[in-house]
Structures are given as C-alpha cells and as structure tokens.
Design a protein around this motif. Structure first.
Motif, short mmCIF file in Angstrom:
data_model
loop_
_atom_site.label_atom_id
_atom_site.label_comp_id
_atom_site.label_asym_id
_atom_site.label_seq_id
_atom_site.Cartn_x
_atom_site.Cartn_y
_atom_site.Cartn_z
N ASN A 147 38.40 45.94 43.68
CA ASN A 147 39.34 45.03 43.03
C ASN A 147 39.36 45.30 41.53
O ASN A 147 38.32 45.44 40.90
N GLY A 148 40.55 45.37 40.99
CA GLY A 148 40.68 45.55 39.55
C GLY A 148 40.48 46.97 39.08
O GLY A 148 40.40 47.23 37.88
N ARG A 150 38.24 41.36 51.37
CA ARG A 150 39.44 40.51 51.33
C ARG A 150 40.39 40.80 52.47
O ARG A 150 40.86 41.89 52.59
N LYS A 173 44.63 49.98 41.17
CA LYS A 173 45.49 50.50 42.24
C LYS A 173 46.93 50.01 42.11
O LYS A 173 47.88 50.80 42.18
N THR A 174 47.06 48.70 41.91
CA THR A 174 48.41 48.15 41.77
C THR A 174 49.09 48.73 40.52
O THR A 174 50.29 49.02 40.52
N GLN A 226 52.38 43.66 46.69
CA GLN A 226 51.34 42.69 46.93
C GLN A 226 52.03 41.37 46.62
O GLN A 226 52.63 41.23 45.57
N ARG A 246 44.61 49.24 26.22
CA ARG A 246 43.41 49.30 27.04
C ARG A 246 43.64 50.24 28.23
O ARG A 246 44.50 50.01 29.06
N GLU A 280 48.57 46.97 49.79
CA GLU A 280 47.79 46.11 50.68
C GLU A 280 48.65 45.42 51.73
O GLU A 280 48.79 44.20 51.75
N TYR A 300 47.11 48.88 30.16
CA TYR A 300 48.00 47.87 29.60
C TYR A 300 47.78 47.85 28.11
O TYR A 300 46.65 47.82 27.64
N HIS A 337 42.13 48.11 51.27
CA HIS A 337 40.71 47.80 51.07
C HIS A 337 39.92 48.18 52.30
O HIS A 337 38.71 48.18 52.30
N1 LIG Z 1 49.96 42.51 33.40
C1 LIG Z 1 48.72 42.87 33.03
N2 LIG Z 1 48.38 42.89 31.71
C2 LIG Z 1 47.14 43.28 31.33
N3 LIG Z 1 46.18 43.66 32.17
C3 LIG Z 1 46.45 43.68 33.49
C4 LIG Z 1 47.73 43.29 33.98
N4 LIG Z 1 47.73 43.40 35.34
C5 LIG Z 1 46.51 43.85 35.66
N5 LIG Z 1 45.72 44.01 34.56
C6 LIG Z 1 44.34 44.49 34.53
O1 LIG Z 1 44.33 45.82 34.99
C7 LIG Z 1 43.24 46.07 35.83
C8 LIG Z 1 43.72 46.67 37.13
O2 LIG Z 1 44.53 45.73 37.84
P1 LIG Z 1 45.22 46.10 39.20
O3 LIG Z 1 46.10 44.96 39.56
O4 LIG Z 1 45.85 47.43 39.08
O5 LIG Z 1 43.97 46.16 40.18
P2 LIG Z 1 43.95 46.46 41.74
O6 LIG Z 1 43.15 47.69 41.89
O7 LIG Z 1 45.30 46.44 42.32
O8 LIG Z 1 43.12 45.21 42.26
P3 LIG Z 1 43.24 44.40 43.65
O9 LIG Z 1 42.44 45.15 44.64
O10 LIG Z 1 42.63 43.08 43.33
O11 LIG Z 1 44.70 44.29 43.97
C9 LIG Z 1 42.52 44.74 35.99
O12 LIG Z 1 41.35 44.79 35.16
C10 LIG Z 1 43.46 43.72 35.49
O13 LIG Z 1 42.78 42.69 34.84
#
Ligand SMILES: Nc1ncnc2c1ncn2[C@@H]1O[C@H](COP(=O)(O)OP(=O)(O)OP(=O)(O)O)[C@@H](O)[C@H]1O
Ligand SMILES: [Mg+2]
Lengths: 239, 279
Positions: free
Chosen positions: A38-39, A239, A42-43, A76, A16, A159, A13, A191
């Motif tokens: 988590n985090g 979760r 993946k999403t 999700q 970063r 998920e 994002y 997960h």
């Molecule tokens: N809109 C956004 N703007 C900035 N950073 C974001 C945004 N959405 C997610 N992030 C950051 O990106 C990283 C990855 O988030 P993401 O949602 O892809 O994780 P995930 O693997 O899907 O987690 P989960 O298992 O909880 O669903 C996280 O550190 C989150 O804080």
C-alpha cells in the motif's frame, strides 16, 4: 514493437518522488501484473500511464499505433460514484465517449458496441438497473464493460477484485483471463500475489526494490521470494 | 380565482415574469444534478454573492446596463473557483467561502457608502431576496433572458453525454481523451450565466435552493441520469410556475414563495422515494 515502454520513469507528487528508475515494456497480448505494498505508488503509476498526470522524470513511449484514447481503464473506486444516479446502460455507453469527440450523440454502432460488451460481461439483465444499487461485483463488471467500450487493445485495471468475495473474485479473474485470450493486453494492479503469479505473464514489483521481468524470473528473484513470504505471513490483514 | 388570474395575465409585466421565471427555473435545474454530484453545491452561493458585489459596483458606477459588468465578473470568478476546487480540495472549499463572504461584505459596504437611494435596506433586501425585481422587468431584459436561456439549454443538450461522462468519472473521461478541462470550463461559464439570470428571480441568497432542490428531489425518485435530469427540469418549472402564481394571488414575495414550493416538492419526493424506492 512494444505497446508501451517506460524509460527511466520516476513518479511523484509535486517535488516528492515516490518511485524512480522504472524500466519496463508491455507488448501486445501481455498480461502484466503490478504488485507492491500500500502506498508504494501503483495507482500513481497507472495515472501516469493514462496521462492523467505528468511523470516526474523519464518517459513513457507508446508504440504499435496505440493512441492515448485507446486505453480502457478500471479505476480504484471513488466516493462520488457511490450515490450517482445512473443506469448501467448509461455508464457503459459513456465508455464510447473517446470515440465520438466531435459528435454530440451516440451512433448506432456505439450503442451496439455497448450492448455487445454488456453481453460479454453478462450484465444485460441489469441494463436498466441503477448503478448504485448493484453489488460490488456487479459494479466492477459494469465498469469493465465501460472500459471495453473505450478500447479493443489495452485495459488498465486498478485492483479489480478489492472487496469481492472469493467466488466472485475467481470469476473476475477468469473474465479478465478470457479477455486476455481474446487478444486484449492487460495491465493489472493487484494485492493478491497468488493470483498474479497464476495468471500474469509479466510482473512489475514496485517498492523498496523494483523488479520487472517475466513471471518465472520473478519467482526466482529475491524481491519475489520476500514478497511471497510476507503475503503468506500476513494473510490476515490482506485488503 | 381564475378570473383574477386572467385579469393579472392581461398585464405584460405578469406575462414577462412568468416567461422569465419558467426559463430560469428550467436552466437552473439542468446543471443542478452535476453540481450536487460533483460536490459543487456551494459554488452557487459563492457566485451569487460575487454577482451581488458586482451589482453593487454597477449600481454605484451608475451603469445603464449592469449586466455588462456583472456577467463577466461572475464568469471569471466561476472559472477561478472551479480551478482551485480541482487542484487542492480543501483550499478550494476555503476559497469559495472567502470569495463569497468577501464579495457580500464588500458589496454591502459599497452600497452603504456610495448609495444615493433613500431606501437602502430595501435595495439590499431586494437584491438578496429578489423581492420585486422580477415584476419590474423591461422588455429588453426579457429578451436577454430568453436568449441566454436558450443558449444554456442548447449547450446542455449538445454536451449532455460529455457532461455525464465528466461528472460520473472525470479521470476515466480524461483517460479516454476527452478534454475535461474544457468541459469544466464550459460548466463554469454556464453556471455563472445561470446564477446571474436567477438573481432576478429569487435574489442571491436563495439561488442555491433553485439550483439544488429540484436535483435532490429528482434523485429521490429516479435512478438514471436521464430520468433525474428530466424530472428535475419538470419539477423546477412546475414549482416556479406555481410559486409565481401563488405569489401574485396571495401577494407574497416571489423568490421565497418559489423556494417554499421547491421545499414542499422535495418533501413529497422524499416520502414518495421512501415508499416506492424500497422495492
Ligand atoms: N494526490 C496526491 N497528492 C500527493 N500525494 C499523493 C496523492 N495521491 C497519492 N499520494 C501519495 O503517493 C503515494 C503512492 O500512492 P498510490 O495511491 O500510488 O499508492 P498505491 O500503491 O496505489 O496504494 P494502494 O495499494 O493503497 O492503492 C502515497 O504515499 C500517497 O500518500
Ligand atoms: Mg492504489
């Protein structure tokens, strides 16, 4: 040829970077599971695959005549949807939107398609019910039927079983496996590493170490072994 | 009472008020559902204040046709507001508040400094609460209102399914290839047009009520998007009609009477939803 190919993909994002150096391919008929903490991004990866956001670097190539609007997607869940007044049929039909870009109304074929997919998911009796009054498992089926209206080729599931009880979870997995047998390519975030290993043909692990390969390779790899260990150890806060 | 009503209906300005009132009520209710669900309830407030500011400028510049200035400014603000609202959630909220309060203050300031009218507070009051402007419509304004309302309704019907998809799940819509930015833009423009139209009816402070109440009432009773949309349109028209008639007969201010009827309808729907909705 591969349906989707990621080449040296990095995600992030703004400036970063969350993950980098992703290389994987998805072929027609595959069942790819994406796992990671988590985090771990993946999403974000899924959003990038869907074209909802741009990759921070690298490329995603679509092959086999896959068009951008031929990907079905199970999100999700978001908060807005929770109190949305909409009947099941309206929601499933909205999956046909991508097909009828120029037409303002749904065609008879599209209505039939919606009906067929509701039948596939076993939600015909719910067709007139309000979405927000359904149970979590029923809601997931509705969204899955909608995703099926959007595609006959690839389903991206974020998920799909979070918050479902073990019985409904098992049913959901069976349903997805069934769709995969019918020839639909599945890309699923999960997960639940146990089921991922049970059903998937390929695994993509993202996090501190990135792994992509077939299921068997994953079970042999150090990333896989570590992750399996952690999941078994920390079952309580899964979760 | 019927006689009295019949007598009033002889006057063209009363007929104009009824036509315009009904059309505006219809239009404003259509997008209410979308706005409430997209958490954009506030945008009505923000935009109406911008329109107020634009009106003040138009009045000071002595424009013969103030719509020429008010409409474009409001549309541009709507587009800007919706855009900030999408990218950065928190700042979008703040942006609406800033623009809305800023435009209100600015508008009042301009009116105060430059106004030649002797009855300044009366002018301001009628812009804010729409007290009499609906009863002083010219034929041209009525036609403008009819044309814009018809355009809004036609656009809404044509894009109904797309608006549903974009409101329900924007990401999914985008992923299946719908140009969601385009529809958000469309929604913004339509909202701006509606707000400018509705200012005539209820004034800029009460617009949000006109947009939001019918939608919220309908959501108590109906459970499908189509049901809610149709119900809120019908409710809104009935309430506006009742409100205008009451205000003519009882001599109360039009805008606040309509909103009062809307509030009463909401109360009825709330109770009805409580009683009927548990099953
Ligand atoms: N809109 C956004 N703007 C900035 N950073 C974001 C945004 N959405 C997610 N992030 C950051 O990106 C990283 C990855 O988030 P993401 O949602 O892809 O994780 P995930 O693997 O899907 O987690 P989960 O298992 O909880 O669903 C996280 O550190 C989150 O804080
Ligand atoms: Mg996620």
């Amino acid at each position: 040829m591969a349906l989707l190919t990621a080449r040296d993909l990095s995600l992030g994002y703004d400036s970063r970077i969350i993950v980098s150096g992703l290389n994987f391919t998805v072929s027609s008929g595959d069942y790819l599971c994406i796992v990671g903490e988590n985090g771990s991004g993946k999403t974000t990866l899924m959003k990038t695959l869907l074209g909802l956001k741009k990759p921070a670097g690298g490329q995603i190539l679509a092959g086999d005549g896959l068009k951008a609007n031929e990907i079905g997607y199970l999100p999700q869940q978001t908060v807005t949807q929770k109190d949305f007044p909409a009947s099941v049929r309206e929601i499933v039909l909205s999956g046909c939107q991508g097909r009828s870009k120029k037409r303002p109304f749904y065609s008879r074929d599209e209505k039939k398609l919606a009906e067929k997919n509701m039948d596939r998911m076993g939600i015909i009796p719910l067709a007139r019910r309000c979405y927000r009054e359904l149970s979590g498992g029923q809601q997931q089926r509705v969204l899955l039927a909608r995703a099926l209206c959007a595609t006959g080729k690839v389903l991206l599931l974020d998920e799909p079983v979070s918050g479902l009880d073990p019985k409904v979870t098992a049913e959901m997995y069976e349903l997805i496996a069934q769709l995969n047998h019918e020839g639909i390519t599945i890309i699923m975030i999960s997960h639940d590493i146990g089921s991922a290993v049970q059903y998937a043909s390929h695994i993509l692990h993202i996090g501190d170490s990135v792994f992509f390969g077939s299921k068997d390779e994953y079970l042999e790899s150090s990333a896989g072994k570590n992750f399996m260990m952690q999941q078994k150890g920390g079952d309580g806060n899964d979760r | 009472m019927i006689d009295k009503l019949g007598m009033y209906l002889q006057y063209p300005f009363v007929r104009y008020a009824l036509i315009v009132g009904i059309l505006i009520a219809l239009c404003s209710s259509l997008l209410g559902v979308t706005l409430v669900l997209k958490r954009f309830s506030f945008i009505g407030d923000g935009l109406s204040h911008v329109a107020f500011g634009a009106m003040a400028i138009a009045a000071v510049c002595d424009l013969t046709d103030e719509m020429l200035l008010v409409l474009p400014i409001t549309i541009i603000s709507a587009i800007l507001l919706l855009r900030t609202g999408q990218n950065t959630r928190i700042q979008g909220d703040a942006a609406i508040a800033m623009i809305s309060v800023g435009a209100l203050a600015f508008g009042y300031l301009i009116m105060n400094i430059f106004s030649t009218s002797s009855n300044l507070s009366g002018d301001v009051c009628s812009t804010l609460f729409g007290s009499t402007s609906i009863l002083t419509l010219t034929q041209k304004e009525v036609w403008l209102c009819i044309i814009l309302s018809v355009a809004v309704v036609v656009i809404f019907v044509l894009f109904y399914n797309k608006i549903f998809a974009v409101t329900f799940d924007e990401n999914f819509a985008k992923a299946t290839g719908i140009k969601t930015e385009r529809y958000n833009l469309l929604i913004a423009v339509v909202i701006a047009v509606i707000i400018v139209l509705a200012m005539n009816l209820v004034g800029s402070l009460l617009i949000s009520a006109l947009v939001i109440f019918p939608a919220l009432s309908a959501m108590r009773i109906f459970r499908s998007f189509k049901g809610v949309t149709i119900c809120s349109a019908v409710l809104s028209v009935v309430c506006a009609l009742a409100g205008i008639l009451i205000s003519i007969l009882a001599g109360t201010p039009v805008g606040s009477t309509i909103v009062a009827v809307d509030v009463a309808a909401f109360a009825v729907c709330y109770v009805a939803g409580r009683i009927g909705g548990r099953g």
